[in-house]
Write a protein that holds these residues in place. Structure first.
Motif, PDB file in Angstrom:
ATOM      1  N   LEU A  28       0.831  -1.204   0.000  1.00 42.88           N
ATOM      2  CA  LEU A  28       0.000   0.000   0.000  1.00 42.88           C
ATOM      3  C   LEU A  28       0.868   1.259   0.000  1.00 42.88           C
ATOM      4  O   LEU A  28       0.634   2.184  -0.782  1.00 42.88           O
ATOM      5  N   VAL A  29       1.884   1.296   0.864  1.00 45.75           N
ATOM      6  CA  VAL A  29       2.749   2.473   0.949  1.00 45.75           C
ATOM      7  C   VAL A  29       3.551   2.644  -0.343  1.00 45.75           C
ATOM      8  O   VAL A  29       3.734   3.767  -0.828  1.00 45.75           O
ATOM      9  N   THR A  30       4.020   1.532  -0.916  1.00 43.24           N
ATOM     10  CA  THR A  30       4.729   1.600  -2.196  1.00 43.24           C
ATOM     11  C   THR A  30       3.828   2.170  -3.284  1.00 43.24           C
ATOM     12  O   THR A  30       4.238   3.039  -4.066  1.00 43.24           O
ATOM     13  N   ALA A  31       2.585   1.671  -3.341  1.00 41.96           N
ATOM     14  CA  ALA A  31       1.632   2.164  -4.340  1.00 41.96           C
ATOM     15  C   ALA A  31       1.302   3.634  -4.111  1.00 41.96           C
ATOM     16  O   ALA A  31       1.111   4.395  -5.066  1.00 41.96           O
ATOM     17  N   LEU A  32       1.231   4.059  -2.838  1.00 42.15           N
ATOM     18  CA  LEU A  32       0.971   5.471  -2.526  1.00 42.15           C
ATOM     19  C   LEU A  32       2.099   6.351  -3.061  1.00 42.15           C
ATOM     20  O   LEU A  32       1.847   7.382  -3.694  1.00 42.15           O
ATOM     21  N   GLY A  33       3.341   5.938  -2.825  1.00 40.20           N
ATOM     22  CA  GLY A  33       4.483   6.719  -3.312  1.00 40.20           C
ATOM     23  C   GLY A  33       4.514   6.804  -4.826  1.00 40.20           C
ATOM     24  O   GLY A  33       4.712   7.889  -5.397  1.00 40.20           O
ATOM     25  N   ILE A  34       4.308   5.671  -5.488  1.00 42.21           N
ATOM     26  CA  ILE A  34       4.306   5.652  -6.953  1.00 42.21           C
ATOM     27  C   ILE A  34       3.142   6.474  -7.492  1.00 42.21           C
ATOM     28  O   ILE A  34       3.279   7.211  -8.478  1.00 42.21           O
ATOM     29  N   GLY A  35       1.974   6.368  -6.828  1.00 39.48           N
ATOM     30  CA  GLY A  35       0.810   7.143  -7.254  1.00 39.48           C
ATOM     31  C   GLY A  35       1.033   8.639  -7.141  1.00 39.48           C
ATOM     32  O   GLY A  35       0.672   9.411  -8.038  1.00 39.48           O
ATOM     33  N   LEU A  36       1.635   9.085  -6.034  1.00 39.70           N
ATOM     34  CA  LEU A  36       1.934  10.506  -5.862  1.00 39.70           C
ATOM     35  C   LEU A  36       2.907  10.994  -6.934  1.00 39.70           C
ATOM     36  O   LEU A  36       2.709  12.057  -7.533  1.00 39.70           O
ATOM     37  N   ALA A  37       3.965  10.209  -7.166  1.00 42.87           N
ATOM     38  CA  ALA A  37       4.961  10.610  -8.168  1.00 42.87           C
ATOM     39  C   ALA A  37       4.350  10.662  -9.561  1.00 42.87           C
ATOM     40  O   ALA A  37       4.742  11.493 -10.394  1.00 42.87           O
ATOM     41  N   THR A  38       3.383   9.798  -9.829  1.00 39.33           N
ATOM     42  CA  THR A  38       2.731   9.772 -11.141  1.00 39.33           C
ATOM     43  C   THR A  38       1.810  10.978 -11.329  1.00 39.33           C
ATOM     44  O   THR A  38       1.697  11.525 -12.434  1.00 39.33           O
ATOM     45  N   GLN A  39       1.154  11.401 -10.226  1.00 40.24           N
ATOM     46  CA  GLN A  39       0.162  12.472 -10.323  1.00 40.24           C
ATOM     47  C   GLN A  39       0.767  13.874 -10.300  1.00 40.24           C
ATOM     48  O   GLN A  39       0.149  14.820 -10.759  1.00 40.24           O
ATOM     49  N   ILE A  40       1.970  14.008  -9.748  1.00 40.13           N
ATOM     50  CA  ILE A  40       2.580  15.337  -9.636  1.00 40.13           C
ATOM     51  C   ILE A  40       3.459  15.588 -10.858  1.00 40.13           C
ATOM     52  O   ILE A  40       4.345  14.792 -11.171  1.00 40.13           O
ATOM     53  N   GLU A  41       3.218  16.692 -11.514  1.00 40.79           N
ATOM     54  CA  GLU A  41       3.961  17.008 -12.732  1.00 40.79           C
ATOM     55  C   GLU A  41       5.452  17.194 -12.438  1.00 40.79           C
ATOM     56  O   GLU A  41       5.823  17.833 -11.446  1.00 40.79           O
ATOM     57  N   GLY A  42       6.282  16.627 -13.300  1.00 44.20           N
ATOM     58  CA  GLY A  42       7.724  16.762 -13.140  1.00 44.20           C
ATOM     59  C   GLY A  42       8.353  15.709 -12.256  1.00 44.20           C
ATOM     60  O   GLY A  42       9.569  15.721 -12.039  1.00 44.20           O
ATOM     61  N   ARG A  43       7.550  14.753 -11.721  1.00 46.21           N
ATOM     62  CA  ARG A  43       8.091  13.699 -10.884  1.00 46.21           C
ATOM     63  C   ARG A  43       8.207  12.409 -11.696  1.00 46.21           C
ATOM     64  O   ARG A  43       7.387  12.142 -12.580  1.00 46.21           O
ATOM     65  N   SER A  44       9.212  11.607 -11.357  1.00 44.91           N
ATOM     66  CA  SER A  44       9.418  10.307 -11.999  1.00 44.91           C
ATOM     67  C   SER A  44       8.985   9.210 -11.044  1.00 44.91           C
ATOM     68  O   SER A  44       9.367   9.221  -9.864  1.00 44.91           O
ATOM     69  N   ALA A  45       8.191   8.258 -11.557  1.00 42.33           N
ATOM     70  CA  ALA A  45       7.734   7.154 -10.705  1.00 42.33           C
ATOM     71  C   ALA A  45       8.912   6.345 -10.181  1.00 42.33           C
ATOM     72  O   ALA A  45       8.902   5.884  -9.030  1.00 42.33           O
ATOM     73  N   LEU A  46       9.952   6.164 -10.994  1.00 42.28           N
ATOM     74  CA  LEU A  46      11.105   5.369 -10.581  1.00 42.28           C
ATOM     75  C   LEU A  46      11.998   6.135  -9.612  1.00 42.28           C
ATOM     76  O   LEU A  46      12.433   5.602  -8.591  1.00 42.28           O
ATOM     77  N   ILE A  47      12.262   7.412  -9.909  1.00 46.44           N
ATOM     78  CA  ILE A  47      13.182   8.196  -9.082  1.00 46.44           C
ATOM     79  C   ILE A  47      12.508   8.669  -7.802  1.00 46.44           C
ATOM     80  O   ILE A  47      13.088   8.598  -6.709  1.00 46.44           O
ATOM     81  N   ASP A  48      11.259   9.161  -7.911  1.00 47.95           N
ATOM     82  CA  ASP A  48      10.582   9.762  -6.765  1.00 47.95           C
ATOM     83  C   ASP A  48       9.594   8.824  -6.074  1.00 47.95           C
ATOM     84  O   ASP A  48       9.275   9.026  -4.901  1.00 47.95           O
ATOM     85  N   GLY A  49       9.082   7.819  -6.807  1.00 48.14           N
ATOM     86  CA  GLY A  49       8.014   6.980  -6.261  1.00 48.14           C
ATOM     87  C   GLY A  49       8.464   6.044  -5.157  1.00 48.14           C
ATOM     88  O   GLY A  49       7.730   5.802  -4.203  1.00 48.14           O
ATOM     89  N   PHE A  50       9.678   5.507  -5.278  1.00 51.52           N
ATOM     90  CA  PHE A  50      10.186   4.622  -4.241  1.00 51.52           C
ATOM     91  C   PHE A  50      10.842   5.439  -3.130  1.00 51.52           C
ATOM     92  O   PHE A  50      11.245   6.568  -3.335  1.00 51.52           O
ATOM     93  N   GLY A  51      10.956   4.844  -1.955  1.00 47.03           N
ATOM     94  CA  GLY A  51      11.642   5.510  -0.850  1.00 47.03           C
ATOM     95  C   GLY A  51      10.827   5.636   0.420  1.00 47.03           C
ATOM     96  O   GLY A  51      11.385   5.828   1.503  1.00 47.03           O
ATOM     97  N   LEU A  52       9.488   5.535   0.335  1.00 44.90           N
ATOM     98  CA  LEU A  52       8.667   5.683   1.535  1.00 44.90           C
ATOM     99  C   LEU A  52       8.963   4.606   2.569  1.00 44.90           C
ATOM    100  O   LEU A  52       8.969   4.873   3.775  1.00 44.90           O
ATOM    101  N   ILE A  53       9.206   3.375   2.116  1.00 41.59           N
ATOM    102  CA  ILE A  53       9.510   2.290   3.053  1.00 41.59           C
ATOM    103  C   ILE A  53      10.818   2.585   3.779  1.00 41.59           C
ATOM    104  O   ILE A  53      10.975   2.272   4.971  1.00 41.59           O
ATOM    105  N   ALA A  54      11.765   3.199   3.077  1.00 41.99           N
ATOM    106  CA  ALA A  54      13.044   3.549   3.706  1.00 41.99           C
ATOM    107  C   ALA A  54      12.836   4.526   4.857  1.00 41.99           C
ATOM    108  O   ALA A  54      13.401   4.363   5.944  1.00 41.99           O
ATOM    109  N   PHE A  55      12.016   5.547   4.635  1.00 41.22           N
ATOM    110  CA  PHE A  55      11.736   6.517   5.696  1.00 41.22           C
ATOM    111  C   PHE A  55      11.005   5.851   6.861  1.00 41.22           C
ATOM    112  O   PHE A  55      11.239   6.194   8.020  1.00 41.22           O
TER     113      PHE A  55
END
Length: 506
Positions: free
Chosen positions: A452-479
């Motif tokens: 769920l958290v992974t999908a949330l991050g990827i979803g946010l990165a997809t919806q925000i202009e100028g963000r990359s799903a690969l670069i910005d979408g991952f990382g929430l689990i790390a935090f």
């Protein structure tokens, strides 16, 4: 009858693990968004399949995997052979991680988003190998009685150095990979090995020496995956990678077309998926059979029950993955899309805080380890306080991770700053708390929360202009893994300072 009772317990456990997510999503849908997401029926069906899959999977672990794994651990501890213990630790770490459901889900997402440039199976093999090696190292640490803090300080300094050189496409995924390696399969097996060894060796303390294997299993994959990213994105030309991805897509299309034309194609597809699940679980089966018959040289007890257990593990894993695709992934992406569409971003942060805190408070592995820690610490720690601190850390971590996606900041500085803080607190904290604090950072995200958290991050990165799903979408689990370590270490430091003079800190 006893098995039915256990299955019912596991079903309630799986539902209880999912309930905080349902409640948080439901409250935000009713009070904030005020509209139903598209495909609601499929999502609900997916959630039901996830609950069923997790229950069957847990039942299979309890019937077949855990009893045999614990029996082997005790047998090797009694023998006291260092090569055997380290070899068993390596094989146990490798085989349990390669079958980790959350890792399978994240690896598939990474392969899809990178257009095949990151290979899901290669990623899983690399992570499993690194965990196997570090569990063997952790066994050696327990046997020698080394304090964990030096391993963690040196290790995370190396992690930060590699992060500085790693390509931005891999950093978030690398840190998420460390967070998802310790989950529904890995934690019970690895934790049992460490605590069992510490309890069986004279002069070892289960709290100081038994905990820590999970922490090491979180740290080392971060280094390995970042090196993999350097190879893939720095040494390989982009054209070759794109061509390879195109070939993979064409082959996948041809295969899908062949299956579609085959009579009973749905059944064929299900059979292929089940065979893939068997491939994922096969390493655990091979490790157990090899050490049981070739090393211990004793017949496997309760063979029929063990076979039934492994069959249930495969079936549960299959249902879990199907449920993810139908339910949890769409929910995460849908919530991201709906929340970003509102006039204010405040609700995005509130959702991140709520989903982090609620899911962590219900995490069974955290409840179990908190109880074990309270018992091992002889009154120095309170299990309820630990759960609250860890849940608060996860909530803060996910909120900070969401902020990074929204602002588009580089994950390098957040991660390096976070672990610099962890290293500093590790230096100040009382030694008895360090292994537990790092282990808690690895068990905060469940098999339900991670997708769920992974999908949330990827979803946010997809919806925000100028963000990359690969670069910005991952990382929430790390935090979500970093900040529980911070809150627990801070708690221990404060309690140590407030303790009356002459008390025993060790």
């Amino acid at each position: 009858m006893n098995h039915l009772h256990t299955f019912w317990y596991n079903l309630r456990h799986a539902f209880g693990n999912l309930l905080p997510i349902i409640l948080v999503v439901g409250v935000f849908q009713a009070a904030v968004i005020r509209e139903l997401p598209n495909g609601l029926t499929e999502m609900l069906l997916g959630l039901a399949v996830v609950i069923f899959g997790v229950a069957v999977f847990l039942q299979g672990l309890e019937l077949g995997v855990f009893p045999v794994g614990k029996s082997l651990s005790n047998a090797f501890a009694r023998r006291g052979s260092l090569p055997l213990l380290m070899g068993f630790g390596f094989c146990l770490g490798f085989s349990s991680v390669i079958a980790e459901p959350a890792l399978i889900a994240v690896a598939e997402q990474a392969e899809d988003i990178s257009d095949g440039r990151i290979k899901g199976l290669t990623l899983r093999l690399l992570i499993a190998l690194s965990v196997g090696l570090v569990v063997a190292l952790g066994v050696l640490r327990t046997l020698l009685g080394h304090p964990l803090h030096w391993y963690m300080i040196i290790g995370y300094l190396l992690v930060s150095c590699v992060t500085f050189f790693a390509p931005e496409e891999i950093v978030g995924l690398a840190y998420d990979s460390g967070g998802v390696t310790t989950n529904i399969v890995t934690v019970p097996l690895i934790a049992a090995l460490g605590i069992g060894l510490a309890a069986s060796i004279k002069g070892r303390n289960p709290l100081a020496h038994g905990f820590g294997l999970v922490a090491l299993a979180v740290m080392v994959p971060m280094i390995a995956v970042q090196f993999y990213g350097i190879v893939v994105y720095t040494l390989f030309p982009v054209e070759a990678a794109v061509e390879a991805a195109s070939n993979i897509a064409l082959q996948a299309g041809d295969t899908a077309e062949i299956i579609t034309k085959t009579s009973g194609s749905v059944l064929v597809g299900m059979l292929i998926d089940l065979l893939m699940m068997l491939r994922d679980v096969l390493p655990i089966i091979i490790v157990i059979l090899f050490f049981q018959y070739a090393v211990i040289r004793k017949p496997l007890p309760y063979v029929r029950r063990v076979i039934m257990g492994f069959a249930m593990v495969i079936l549960g894993l299959y249902a879990f993955v199907i449920g993810l695709k139908l339910g949890l992934f769409p929910i995460g992406r849908s919530m991201a899309e709906q929340l970003i569409g509102l006039d204010t971003l405040v609700y995005v942060y509130l959702f991140a805080l709520a989903i982090g805190f609620a899911t962590t408070m219900a995490e069974p592995a955290l409840i179990a380890i908190g109880g074990q820690a309270e018992e091992a610490a002889h009154g120095k720690l309170n299990a309820k306080h630990i759960r609250l601190l860890v849940a608060l850390g996860v909530a803060i971590g996910i909120a900070i991770g969401v902020h990074r996606i929204i602002t588009g900041d580089s994950i390098h500085y957040y991660i390096m700053g976070g672990y610099a803080l962890v290293i500093f607190l590790t230096w100040l904290a009382p030694r008895f708390i360090v292994p537990l604090a790092f282990d808690l950072g690895g068990v905060t995200t469940s098999e339900v929360t991670v997708p769920l958290v992974t999908a949330l991050g990827i979803g946010l990165a997809t919806q925000i202009e100028g963000r990359s799903a690969l670069i910005d979408g991952f990382g929430l689990i790390a935090f979500a893994s970093i900040f529980p370590i911070v809150t627990v270490l801070l708690y221990a430091i404060v309690m140590e300072r407030l303790k009356p003079a002459g008390g025993d800190a060790q």
